[in-house]
Design an enzyme around this catalytic site. Structure first.
Site, PDB file in Angstrom:
ATOM      1  CD  GLU A 133      24.532  37.279   7.932  1.00  0.00           C
ATOM      2  OE1 GLU A 133      23.442  37.118   8.503  1.00  0.00           O
ATOM      3  OE2 GLU A 133      25.519  37.796   8.489  1.00  0.00           O
ATOM      4  CG  LEU A 165      26.154  33.966   9.599  1.00  0.00           C
ATOM      5  CD1 LEU A 165      25.809  32.614  10.210  1.00  0.00           C
ATOM      6  CD2 LEU A 165      26.061  35.063  10.605  1.00  0.00           C
ATOM      7  CD  GLU A 208      25.756  39.685  11.276  1.00  0.00           C
ATOM      8  OE1 GLU A 208      26.775  39.380  11.937  1.00  0.00           O
ATOM      9  OE2 GLU A 208      24.877  38.860  10.968  1.00  0.00           O
ATOM     10  CD  GLN A 253      19.280  36.376   7.709  1.00  0.00           C
ATOM     11  OE1 GLN A 253      19.344  35.678   8.729  1.00  0.00           O
ATOM     12  NE2 GLN A 253      19.739  35.958   6.552  1.00  0.00           N
ATOM     13  CG  PHE A 254      16.100  39.711  11.580  1.00  0.00           C
ATOM     14  CD1 PHE A 254      14.728  39.916  11.637  1.00  0.00           C
ATOM     15  CD2 PHE A 254      16.575  38.546  11.005  1.00  0.00           C
ATOM     16  CE1 PHE A 254      13.850  38.975  11.126  1.00  0.00           C
ATOM     17  CE2 PHE A 254      15.697  37.600  10.487  1.00  0.00           C
ATOM     18  CZ  PHE A 254      14.333  37.804  10.550  1.00  0.00           C
ATOM     19  N   PRO A 288      27.187  43.638  15.545  1.00  0.00           N
ATOM     20  CG  PRO A 288      27.283  41.357  15.070  1.00  0.00           C
ATOM     21  CD  PRO A 288      26.322  42.479  15.325  1.00  0.00           C
ATOM     22  CG  HIS A 344      14.604  37.840  14.870  1.00  0.00           C
ATOM     23  ND1 HIS A 344      15.400  37.290  15.839  1.00  0.00           N
ATOM     24  CD2 HIS A 344      14.902  37.172  13.723  1.00  0.00           C
ATOM     25  CE1 HIS A 344      16.134  36.315  15.305  1.00  0.00           C
ATOM     26  NE2 HIS A 344      15.861  36.227  14.022  1.00  0.00           N
TER      27      HIS A 344
HETATM   28  C1  LIG Z   1      24.573  37.827  14.349  1.00  0.00           C
HETATM   29  C2  LIG Z   1      23.522  37.112  13.582  1.00  0.00           C
HETATM   30  N1  LIG Z   1      23.470  37.259  12.248  1.00  0.00           N
HETATM   31  C3  LIG Z   1      22.511  36.651  11.537  1.00  0.00           C
HETATM   32  C4  LIG Z   1      21.573  35.864  12.145  1.00  0.00           C
HETATM   33  C5  LIG Z   1      20.491  35.169  11.339  1.00  0.00           C
HETATM   34  N2  LIG Z   1      20.756  33.736  11.302  1.00  0.00           N
HETATM   35  C6  LIG Z   1      20.184  32.903  12.183  1.00  0.00           C
HETATM   36  S1  LIG Z   1      20.756  31.359  12.040  1.00  0.00           S
HETATM   37  C7  LIG Z   1      21.781  31.770  10.767  1.00  0.00           C
HETATM   38  C8  LIG Z   1      22.658  30.734  10.168  1.00  0.00           C
HETATM   39  C9  LIG Z   1      23.491  30.027  11.175  1.00  0.00           C
HETATM   40  O1  LIG Z   1      24.271  29.059  10.564  1.00  0.00           O
HETATM   41  P1  LIG Z   1      25.223  28.120  11.399  1.00  0.00           P
HETATM   42  O2  LIG Z   1      26.088  28.927  12.287  1.00  0.00           O
HETATM   43  O3  LIG Z   1      25.888  27.196  10.460  1.00  0.00           O
HETATM   44  O4  LIG Z   1      24.209  27.332  12.357  1.00  0.00           O
HETATM   45  P2  LIG Z   1      23.148  26.201  11.992  1.00  0.00           P
HETATM   46  O5  LIG Z   1      21.794  26.823  12.130  1.00  0.00           O
HETATM   47  O6  LIG Z   1      23.432  25.685  10.629  1.00  0.00           O
HETATM   48  O7  LIG Z   1      23.350  25.166  13.049  1.00  0.00           O
HETATM   49  C10 LIG Z   1      21.650  33.125  10.463  1.00  0.00           C
HETATM   50  C11 LIG Z   1      22.355  33.816   9.378  1.00  0.00           C
HETATM   51  C12 LIG Z   1      21.662  35.742  13.548  1.00  0.00           C
HETATM   52  N3  LIG Z   1      20.785  35.002  14.238  1.00  0.00           N
HETATM   53  N4  LIG Z   1      22.629  36.360  14.237  1.00  0.00           N
END
Ligand SMILES: Cc1ncc(C[n+]2csc(CCOP(=O)(O)OP(=O)(O)O)c2C)c(N)n1
Ligand SMILES: [Mg+2]
Lengths: 372, 322
Positions: free
Chosen positions: B29, B58, B60, B82-83, B89, B129
């Site tokens: 990601e 997005l 995992e 990412q973290f 998952p 995180h």
């Molecule tokens: C399971 C998981 N994977 C990765 C992340 C890191 N992360 C935080 S927000 C994000 C993007 C989210 O995108 P979206 O679902 O479109 O929400 P938006 O912030 O655009 O409203 C990611 C990859 C996370 N918080 N949780």
């Protein structure tokens, strides 16, 4: 006839209040009474002020990472307004407007981003879940919640919010499938803002519209202009009525845009064009709602000035409360681990300041006794 | 030689391995044009293009599951999660498949993949995180688990991981991504997986740690004024018992320091092994300085949770006084 069509569908898009203030009377009449329209506008402006101050707190080192909500307020607010207080809101992390409308004290959100679990200590009567940091995981809980109320013959439904990115996670698909096949009245509310941090929606979904995902699960769906609070309210109200009547789920795709960075740790200029941001600034939910109100003599500059001053004061008070709270004590990290603390944890808790490893030094053998 | 941070050293290792071997690809990601949220893959998308540096959906489980397929198909994928808190998952794919494929097929299919994950606390980040799940993955046979504590080791270990025929989880302690710089050779080199490093020699106590905690150990040792040997495991699985036991049998005292919770942490395994191998040489019970057995608290309390110089100092006093 060896080849025949077995399925065809189309998906509606609903928009009532255009960016330029044009209002579709036939669709929009009675959706939001004038008095409420003013309140909703004031609420968004208050959330904007909150956003602005939260951003500054982060930049000045008084708060950790914070995700700006700016530009997306009409989605969660429209939903919270259209639903009833008995319905659950199962949110992600960009739904301040809806949560505050429901009654979540504003300092709770600040405390959360200030790294304090007390920000999640929410009155359960509010029927909101804590901000969901792990993407795409909370929709299943929304299904479980609605299921529990259905089981208990209540007419409560749940509404879960998530982004376009979240629709790639396996849990999202499991939640959709459970709700559709077990007849659970959960409203899946997708806030498609075009980006998941730096990744465009085209990497998450190759269907022409994201709402097609709902069709695949046999779920009722509609796309709305998510920056048009009238369209959001109407769509959610219709969906809620349908869900209460049929006990089936529904899916709303709201197209919207975050005007800020993903969070304060992000720099959106690295991956999206200034023109795109500018275009969406023109579609800001606040601008058109103000036009709507002004056209009807419900709003003017002096009201605006007065309201901004009020918002400033309210948010200053919220910041004062959030920053003024006693810092948590170390022992807090033990106290909510279980309903009752197991003995070994009690020991760690008691000796955390006197011993290196949280063990009771009196339990450690000393050489003399150990060898006898 | 170049004076690099941990982030830069990892970035350099990725570039060099991608140049050397076109089977190496990166997926995850935000790893593409954005260069990853910590900028570890900065510049790689521009340099190697869409085909080799891939922004994934997005998901995992999807990232790891497809990496397993890519690896079985002859590539050398480097997926990024990412973290560490979002390994959840992907746990199923990591442990039910990556770890098992070789033995399940008796060597017929293998998974040479390097899973990069930022790990650990101390950066004032939101929930999930800041965790330290290295023991969970070390408890799953079939995976190698690595965690460098310095830029030099990071580059050499990452190159070894990428060339390794088995799945390696490469944990990157995010607290020290940019904390300090170190001279790192510009040419490629490897640091062997499975080999600990004696950071500092000493005779009174052996201190064993890994990742970001190594620096706190060093500070505590210096503050104590004692003659303490410090071992950085570098690889958590397979663990270099020889280096550990040689040291503990020499000093007779061992302190293990880790961020992860005490119970069932790597310290528990190490302590048992020390007891088995150095029983007669031990002058004191093995001491552990670890996270408490609680959920990693949000950041207001994270420094109360993490082992710090003060708590490590207490352990030194306790074990010497014993
Ligand atoms: C399971 C998981 N994977 C990765 C992340 C890191 N992360 C935080 S927000 C994000 C993007 C989210 O995108 P979206 O679902 O479109 O929400 P938006 O912030 O655009 O409203 C990611 C990859 C996370 N918080 N949780
Ligand atoms: Mg999004």
């Amino acid at each position: 006839m060896p080849v025949s069509k077995v399925y065809e569908t189309s998906i509606d898009r609903l928009s009532i209040l255009e960016p330029d203030g044009t209002f579709d009377e036939s669709l929009g009449k009675g959706v939001i009474p004038d008095g409420d329209a003013v309140k909703l506008y004031e609420h968004i402006m208050l959330c904007r002020k909150f956003d602005e101050i939260a951003f500054k707190l982060q930049r000045s080192g008084r708060m950790g990472t914070y995700p700006e909500n700016r530009g997306q307020e009409a989605t969660s607010l429209g939903a919270a307004y259209a639903l009833e207080s008995k319905d659950w809101l199962v949110t992600c992390y960009r739904e301040n407007a809806g949560l505050f409308w429901r009654g979540l004290p504003m300092e709770k959100i600040l405390l959360h981003w200030m790294g304090d679990e007390r920000g999640n200590q929410i009155d359960s009567e509010l029927r909101v879940t804590p901000l969901a940091i792990p993407i795409g995981t909370q929709m299943l809980h929304a299904v479980g919640l609605a299921w529990a109320y259905k089981y208990q013959d209540s007419s409560s439904v749940s509404c879960t919010f998530f982004g376009d990115g979240a629709t790639s996670e396996g849990d999202f698909h499991e939640a959709m499938n459970f709700a559709a096949n077990l007849d659970i009245p959960t409203l899946f509310f997708c806030q498609n803002n075009g980006w998941a941090i730096s990744v465009p929606t085209s990497i998450q979904c190759s269907a022409d519209v994201l709402a097609q995902r709902a069709v695949a699960y046999g779920m009722k769906t509609i796309q709305v202009d998510g920056n048009d609070i009238f369209a959001v309210v109407k769509a959610v109200r219709d969906a809620a009525a349908y869900m209460r009547e049929t006990s089936k789920p529904a899916f709303i795709e709201a197209t919207t845009y975050r005007l800020g960075d993903h969070t304060t740790a992000d720099d959106a200029r690295r991956y999206r064009d200034a023109e795109e941001v500018e275009e969406w600034q023109g579609r800001d939910p606040v601008i058109r709602l103000r036009k709507y109100l002004e056209q009807r003599d419900l709003w003017n500059q002096s009201k605006q000035d007065e309201m901004e001053a009020r918002a400033e004061k309210t948010v200053a008070e919220v910041v004062k409360n959030a920053e003024g709270i006693e810092p948590p004590v170390t022992e807090d990290m033990f106290d909510s681990m279980y309903a009752s603390i197991p003995e070994n944890l009690k020991t760690q808790r008691r000796t955390l300041r006197t011993s290196s490893l949280g063990q009771d030094p009196s339990q450690l053998p000393v050489r003399d006794t150990a060898r006898t | 030689m170049a004076n690099l941070t941990l982030v830069q050293a990892i970035n350099l290792a990725l570039i060099q391995e991608m140049e050397r071997d076109d089977r190496v690809i990166i997926l995850g990601e935000d790893v593409g044009p954005n260069g990853g949220v910590f900028r570890v893959t900065e510049g790689l998308h521009k340099r190697f293009g869409d085909k080799r540096v891939v922004d994934s959906p997005l998901a995992e489980s999807g990232i790891i599951g497809t990496s397993i397929g890519l690896a079985m198909g002859g590539l050398r994928p480097i997926p990024e999660i990412q973290f560490e808190g979002f390994l959840g998952p992907a746990y199923d794919q990591i442990c039910t498949h990556a770890a098992r494929m070789r033995t399940r097929t008796r060597g017929g299919l293998t998974v040479p993949m390097t899973l990069r994950v930022p790990v650990g606390g101390g950066i004032h980040a939101p929930e999930l995180h800041s965790d330290s799940p290295e023991a969970i993955y070390s408890h799953n046979p079939g995976l190698k688990v690595v965690m460098p504590s310095s830029p030099y080791d990071a580059k050499g270990l990452l190159i070894s991981a990428i060339r390794d025929p088995d799945p390696v989880i490469f944990f990157e302690p995010k607290r020290i991504y940019r904390a300090f710089r170190e001279e790192v050779p510009e040419d490629e080199y490897t640091v062997p997986i499975g080999k600990a490093r004696v950071v500092r020699e000493g005779s009174e106590v052996t201190m064993i740690s890994w990742g970001a905690s190594v620096i706190h150990c060093m500070n505590a040792i210096e503050a104590s004024g004692r003659d303490i040997e410090l071992i950085d495991l570098r690889t958590i699985n397979p663990l270099d018992y020889e280096t550990v036991m040689t040291s503990v049998c020499k000093t007779g005292r061992a302190i293990i320091v880790h961020e992860a919770p005490l119970t069932c942490g790597i310290g528990a395994e190490l302590s048992a092994r020390i007891m088995e191998s150095c029983f007669l040489q031990l002058e004191a019970p093995v001491q552990r300085v670890a996270g408490f057995d609680v959920i990693m608290p949000y950041y207001k309390l994270e420094l109360d949770y993490l082992p710090d110089t003060e708590r490590i100092g207490k352990a030194i006093n306790e074990i010497v006084a014993y």
